[in-house]
Structure formats: structure tokens, C-alpha cells
Design a protein around this motif. Structure first.
Motif, PDB file in Angstrom:
ATOM      1  N   LEU A  70       0.816  -1.220   0.000  1.00 52.93           N
ATOM      2  CA  LEU A  70       0.000   0.000   0.000  1.00 52.93           C
ATOM      3  C   LEU A  70       0.848   1.268   0.000  1.00 52.93           C
ATOM      4  O   LEU A  70       0.315   2.376  -0.163  1.00 52.93           O
ATOM      5  N   ASN A  71       2.149   1.085   0.229  1.00 58.01           N
ATOM      6  CA  ASN A  71       3.086   2.215   0.178  1.00 58.01           C
ATOM      7  C   ASN A  71       2.697   3.324   1.161  1.00 58.01           C
ATOM      8  O   ASN A  71       2.682   4.507   0.827  1.00 58.01           O
ATOM      9  N   PHE A  72       2.387   2.898   2.400  1.00 59.97           N
ATOM     10  CA  PHE A  72       1.965   3.848   3.424  1.00 59.97           C
ATOM     11  C   PHE A  72       3.072   4.835   3.797  1.00 59.97           C
ATOM     12  O   PHE A  72       2.826   6.004   4.051  1.00 59.97           O
ATOM     13  N   PHE A  73       4.289   4.318   3.874  1.00 58.83           N
ATOM     14  CA  PHE A  73       5.384   5.122   4.414  1.00 58.83           C
ATOM     15  C   PHE A  73       6.407   5.450   3.336  1.00 58.83           C
ATOM     16  O   PHE A  73       6.651   4.658   2.423  1.00 58.83           O
ATOM     17  N   LYS A  74       7.013   6.629   3.476  1.00 57.06           N
ATOM     18  CA  LYS A  74       8.010   7.075   2.514  1.00 57.06           C
ATOM     19  C   LYS A  74       9.418   7.091   3.108  1.00 57.06           C
ATOM     20  O   LYS A  74      10.396   7.077   2.366  1.00 57.06           O
ATOM     21  N   ASN A  75       9.487   7.136   4.443  1.00 59.63           N
ATOM     22  CA  ASN A  75      10.796   7.202   5.097  1.00 59.63           C
ATOM     23  C   ASN A  75      11.606   5.940   4.787  1.00 59.63           C
ATOM     24  O   ASN A  75      11.160   4.822   5.078  1.00 59.63           O
ATOM     25  N   PRO A  76      12.795   6.098   4.194  1.00 60.88           N
ATOM     26  CA  PRO A  76      13.589   4.924   3.784  1.00 60.88           C
ATOM     27  C   PRO A  76      13.947   3.998   4.950  1.00 60.88           C
ATOM     28  O   PRO A  76      13.940   2.772   4.798  1.00 60.88           O
ATOM     29  N   THR A  77      14.261   4.588   6.094  1.00 62.60           N
ATOM     30  CA  THR A  77      14.628   3.766   7.251  1.00 62.60           C
ATOM     31  C   THR A  77      13.449   2.928   7.721  1.00 62.60           C
ATOM     32  O   THR A  77      13.585   1.725   8.008  1.00 62.60           O
ATOM     33  N   LEU A  78      12.285   3.558   7.776  1.00 61.66           N
ATOM     34  CA  LEU A  78      11.088   2.845   8.219  1.00 61.66           C
ATOM     35  C   LEU A  78      10.695   1.763   7.214  1.00 61.66           C
ATOM     36  O   LEU A  78      10.347   0.634   7.597  1.00 61.66           O
ATOM     37  N   VAL A  79      10.773   2.101   5.943  1.00 62.77           N
ATOM     38  CA  VAL A  79      10.448   1.120   4.899  1.00 62.77           C
ATOM     39  C   VAL A  79      11.424  -0.054   4.960  1.00 62.77           C
ATOM     40  O   VAL A  79      11.027  -1.224   4.858  1.00 62.77           O
ATOM     41  N   GLY A  80      12.704   0.260   5.159  1.00 64.80           N
ATOM     42  CA  GLY A  80      13.710  -0.799   5.268  1.00 64.80           C
ATOM     43  C   GLY A  80      13.460  -1.698   6.464  1.00 64.80           C
ATOM     44  O   GLY A  80      13.622  -2.925   6.384  1.00 64.80           O
ATOM     45  N   THR A  81      13.044  -1.088   7.570  1.00 67.20           N
ATOM     46  CA  THR A  81      12.747  -1.868   8.775  1.00 67.20           C
ATOM     47  C   THR A  81      11.571  -2.811   8.543  1.00 67.20           C
ATOM     48  O   THR A  81      11.602  -3.980   8.951  1.00 67.20           O
ATOM     49  N   ILE A  82      10.544  -2.317   7.871  1.00 61.86           N
ATOM     50  CA  ILE A  82       9.369  -3.151   7.582  1.00 61.86           C
ATOM     51  C   ILE A  82       9.744  -4.293   6.641  1.00 61.86           C
ATOM     52  O   ILE A  82       9.265  -5.422   6.790  1.00 61.86           O
ATOM     53  N   LYS A  83      10.630  -4.003   5.685  1.00 58.70           N
ATOM     54  CA  LYS A  83      11.086  -5.062   4.772  1.00 58.70           C
ATOM     55  C   LYS A  83      11.833  -6.157   5.532  1.00 58.70           C
ATOM     56  O   LYS A  83      11.649  -7.352   5.268  1.00 58.70           O
ATOM     57  N   VAL A  84      12.672  -5.733   6.469  1.00 60.12           N
ATOM     58  CA  VAL A  84      13.391  -6.723   7.289  1.00 60.12           C
ATOM     59  C   VAL A  84      12.399  -7.526   8.126  1.00 60.12           C
ATOM     60  O   VAL A  84      12.512  -8.754   8.246  1.00 60.12           O
ATOM     61  N   MET A  85      11.414  -6.838   8.703  1.00 66.31           N
ATOM     62  CA  MET A  85      10.371  -7.515   9.476  1.00 66.31           C
ATOM     63  C   MET A  85       9.655  -8.551   8.609  1.00 66.31           C
ATOM     64  O   MET A  85       9.368  -9.677   9.054  1.00 66.31           O
ATOM     65  N   GLN A  86       9.384  -8.181   7.384  1.00 66.63           N
ATOM     66  CA  GLN A  86       8.708  -9.074   6.444  1.00 66.63           C
ATOM     67  C   GLN A  86       9.540 -10.328   6.187  1.00 66.63           C
ATOM     68  O   GLN A  86       9.051 -11.462   6.315  1.00 66.63           O
ATOM     69  N   VAL A  87      10.804 -10.134   5.860  1.00 66.99           N
ATOM     70  CA  VAL A  87      11.685 -11.261   5.525  1.00 66.99           C
ATOM     71  C   VAL A  87      11.934 -12.146   6.745  1.00 66.99           C
ATOM     72  O   VAL A  87      11.885 -13.379   6.661  1.00 66.99           O
ATOM     73  N   VAL A  88      12.206 -11.509   7.886  1.00 64.82           N
ATOM     74  CA  VAL A  88      12.507 -12.257   9.108  1.00 64.82           C
ATOM     75  C   VAL A  88      11.350 -13.170   9.484  1.00 64.82           C
ATOM     76  O   VAL A  88      11.544 -14.350   9.808  1.00 64.82           O
ATOM     77  N   ASN A  89      10.140 -12.646   9.442  1.00 63.86           N
ATOM     78  CA  ASN A  89       8.991 -13.448   9.866  1.00 63.86           C
ATOM     79  C   ASN A  89       8.649 -14.555   8.879  1.00 63.86           C
ATOM     80  O   ASN A  89       8.223 -15.640   9.287  1.00 63.86           O
TER      81      ASN A  89
END
Length: 376
Positions: free
Chosen positions: A109-128
Motif C-alpha cells: 500500500l506504500n503507506f510510508f516514505k521514510n527509507p529507514t522505516l520502509v527498510g525496517t518493515i522489509k526486514v520484518m517481512q523477511v525475518v517473519n
């Protein structure tokens, strides 16, 4: 640290240290480490909440502990059916997959634009996603191993439990070897540990009988141990004797027999102590070896003393044990080990060698060159 009311949550300080260690390994930066700590905390907590929530549904009293190597959910309540146990275990990985799905949805949905936050969510996605898949592998202590154990035990009883350990060992060892071969050393080390644990549990499970999986019998054993702790020996004896009659074999039988033997030993009933320990001589706890060694000598069961000689001395090296071993081998007309043990006893000092050798025990070996060789 504790949080939560309906579901108590205990967080050990080592959890934070271990999470920070993993975070630093993965990011090599302070900010990255902090973000990884958050990711690990949320992921582990959500996973354990999956277990705990399902336990609550089945009217259990769950408790979550976040410890160094991850999380642990335990619960108390009425005995659960196998399908209920299965669902409680399965719900942990399912919550992890839901967290993966939520992270994926947020990114889509592309809610967030902040690169750090987006990167964190991507890591959360992969880790889980990664951990949910790994955690479903049929290897104990992973959830997949628990699911396999529950399923096989439901169909095959104790044999199913043992089979789950064997399957888990084979799979864990295979993954460890492949991981080392492709230089995934951390993963290889983890599954090598799992393989070792599974093999050790499988080795120990050979003595497990159907009765050992009976919660009511296990509860009775706990009651007996509590009674002993409160010095209520007669109450403990009654419970333990009843357990021996109900079980006849297995781990609970062995533990009950050990406890009874020590009760009788405290009450100076050596004959009963000897008989009880003799009935479990192939499964003796370390603390019982020396006791049976001593009682077997008194009962003139010299073959048993011989069998226990090395282990008894290893557990409690003393002049007395070495001397009994020497006397035993002398009676059995084995001059060389008799002389060796007598020499060992002499090393403790204050031993009148001439007086000892003159004892009747040594009549068969006293003039043997193999025996006297040790005292030249």
C-alpha cells in the motif's frame, strides 16, 4: 521484567543482550542494532502471543518468557487433548505468518516514505517469513518438531514420541551438514545443536514407557518429592510404593524406586535399600551407584561390586571404595586388579598394608606375583 495481566510476560535481561548482539552482527551500526532489537522483540513476542492466545481459548493459564535464545510459552490447566496441543503449537508460526502478511500489505500500500522505516518493515517481512518456515521444520525444539511429536504420539503413543526424535535428529543433522558445506556456519551450528539434543533425548527415551506419559502419575511423583522436601517420609513412601505398583517399569518407576531406596537407607533398612536399588541397577542415578556398591559388598554380591567398581570410584574416589574393590577382586581370584586397587587405596595414606593383606579376603591372591608386583 514483567508485563501483561491476562498473559504474564517475563523478559529476561539476556533477551535484550542477545537481540542486540544479533542486531549488531546484521547491521554493524548503532541505529541498525536498535532497529533489529525492535524487530526481534516484536517478532518473538507476536509469535509467543500466538501460542498463548490459543492456550487461553482452551482455558489454560499461559505465561510468556522472552529469554536469551528467543521465547517460551508455558501454560497450566486441565489436560489437553492432542488436537488442542497441536493448535496451540501451530498458532505461533501462524501469528508469524500474519505479521509477515501485515508487513507485506503495508509495503504494497506504500503507506510510508521514510527509507529507514520502509527498510525496517522489509526486514520484518523477511525475518517473519524465514523464521516461520524454519520454525515449522520437524525438528525439536522447533514448533515443527513439536507438531510432529504431538501427531505421532497421538497415533502411536510412546513409539510415536521416540520416532519424532529420530526423524528430528536425521533432518537436523542433514541441515547442519548442508549448511556447513555452503558456509552458512551460524545456521549449521544451530541445527547441529538441535541434532545433538534430539539424539540425546532419543537415547534417553529408550527407557520411556506408556505410563511415563501419564500426567496423573507424574503429578503423584511430584507430590512424593514435595512430601520428602517437607520431611513427610511416610506419606512419600505410600505414594512411591503405589507408583511402583502402577508402573512396574519406565522412568517414573525408576525414579520412585530411587527415592524409596534412599528413604529406607535413611531409616537404616539396608536390606530393603539393597533390594530396591538392585531392581534398577541398570538405570542407577550417580548418587545411587556408591550406595549400591557398598551394600552389594555387605551382601557379598562381589560380581556386582566388580561391575560397579570403576564407576563408584570415579564418582567418589576414596580409600574405602578402592579397598573394597581390591578385596572384591581378590575374592574373585583376580590378582592384578586387586593389587592395582590396593595400591590406589594406599595412596590415600594411613593404610597398614601388611595388616590388610593378611585379611581372609586376600587368601587367593596373597602369594600371586601379579598381586605382589604392585608393592615391590
Amino acid at each position: 521484567m514483567r508485563a501483561g495481566a491476562k498473559i504474564p510476560i517475563y523478559i529476561h535481561p539476556l533477551f535484550w543482550l542477545f537481540a542486540a548482539f544479533i542486531g549488531f552482527l546484521m547491521s554493524q551500526s548503532l541505529v541498525g542494532t536498535l532497529l533489529w532489537v525492535v524487530i526481534i522483540f516484536v517478532s518473538v513476542l507476536v509469535h509467543e502471543l500466538g501460542h498463548a492466545t490459543m492456550a487461553l481459548i482452551f482455558k489454560q493459564n499461559p505465561k510468556i518468557e522472552l529469554i536469551a535464545m528467543g521465547g517460551l510459552t508455558s501454560y497450566q490447566g486441565k489436560k489437553l487433548k492432542y488436537y488442542q496441543q497441536f493448535l496451540i503449537v501451530l498458532n505461533g508460526p501462524l501469528f508469524g505468518i500474519l505479521l509477515f502478511a501485515l508487513a507485506s500489505l503495508i509495503l504494497w500500500l506504500n503507506f510510508f516514505k521514510n527509507p529507514t522505516l520502509v527498510g525496517t518493515i522489509k526486514v520484518m517481512q523477511v525475518v517473519n517469513l524465514f523464521w516461520s518456515i524454519v520454525n515449522l521444520l520437524p525438528v525439536l525444539p522447533l514448533d515443527g518438531g513439536q507438531l510432529l511429536r504431538i501427531a505421532l504420539e497421538a497415533f502411536f503413543g510412546v513409539k510415536g514420541f521416540k520416532l519424532s526424535l529420530l526423524i528430528g535428529f536425521i533432518i537436523a543433522a542433514s541441515i547442519a551438514l548442508v549448511s556447513f558445506a555452503i558456509r552458512y556456519y551460524l545456521l549449521g551450528a544451530l541445527f547441529f545443536l538441535f541434532a545433538f539434543q534430539s539424539f540425546d533425548m532419543y537415547r534417553k527415551s529408550r527407557n520411556i514407557q506408556k505410563c511415563d506419559r501419564d500426567d496423573s502419575l507424574a503429578d503423584d511423583l511430584t507430590k512424593a518429592q514435595l512430601a520428602l522436601n517437607q520431611n513427610k517420609k511416610e506419606e512419600a513412601k505410600t505414594i512411591l510404593e503405589d507408583l511402583r505398583q502402577k508402573t512396574k517399569q519406565g522412568l517414573i518407576y525408576t525414579q520412585a524406586t530411587h527415592l524409596l531406596a534412599f528413604i529406607y537407607h535413611d531409616q537404616k533398612e539396608d536390606k530393603k535399600t539393597y533390594e530396591y536399588l538392585l531392581s534398577v541397577q541398570d538405570k542407577l542415578a550417580d548418587e545411587a551407584v556408591c550406595l549400591l556398591h557398598d551394600l552389594a559388598f555387605k551382601e557379598e554380591n562381589y560380581k556386582l561390586v566388580k561391575a560397579l567398581s570403576a564407576k563408584a570410584y570415579k564418582l567418589a574416589p576414596s580409600k574405602e571404595i578402592a579397598l573394597k574393590n581390591s578385596q572384591t577382586f581378590a575374592i574373585l581370584n583376580e590378582p592384578k586388579p586387586s593389587g592395582g586397587w590396593l595400591k590406589t587405596a594406599k595412596q590415600f595414606g594411613s593404610l597398614d598394608l601388611k595388616s590388610v593383606i593378611s585379611q581372609n579376603y586376600f587368601d587367593k591372591v596373597r602369594d600371586s606375583s601379579e598381586f605382589n608386583h604392585f608393592f615391590k
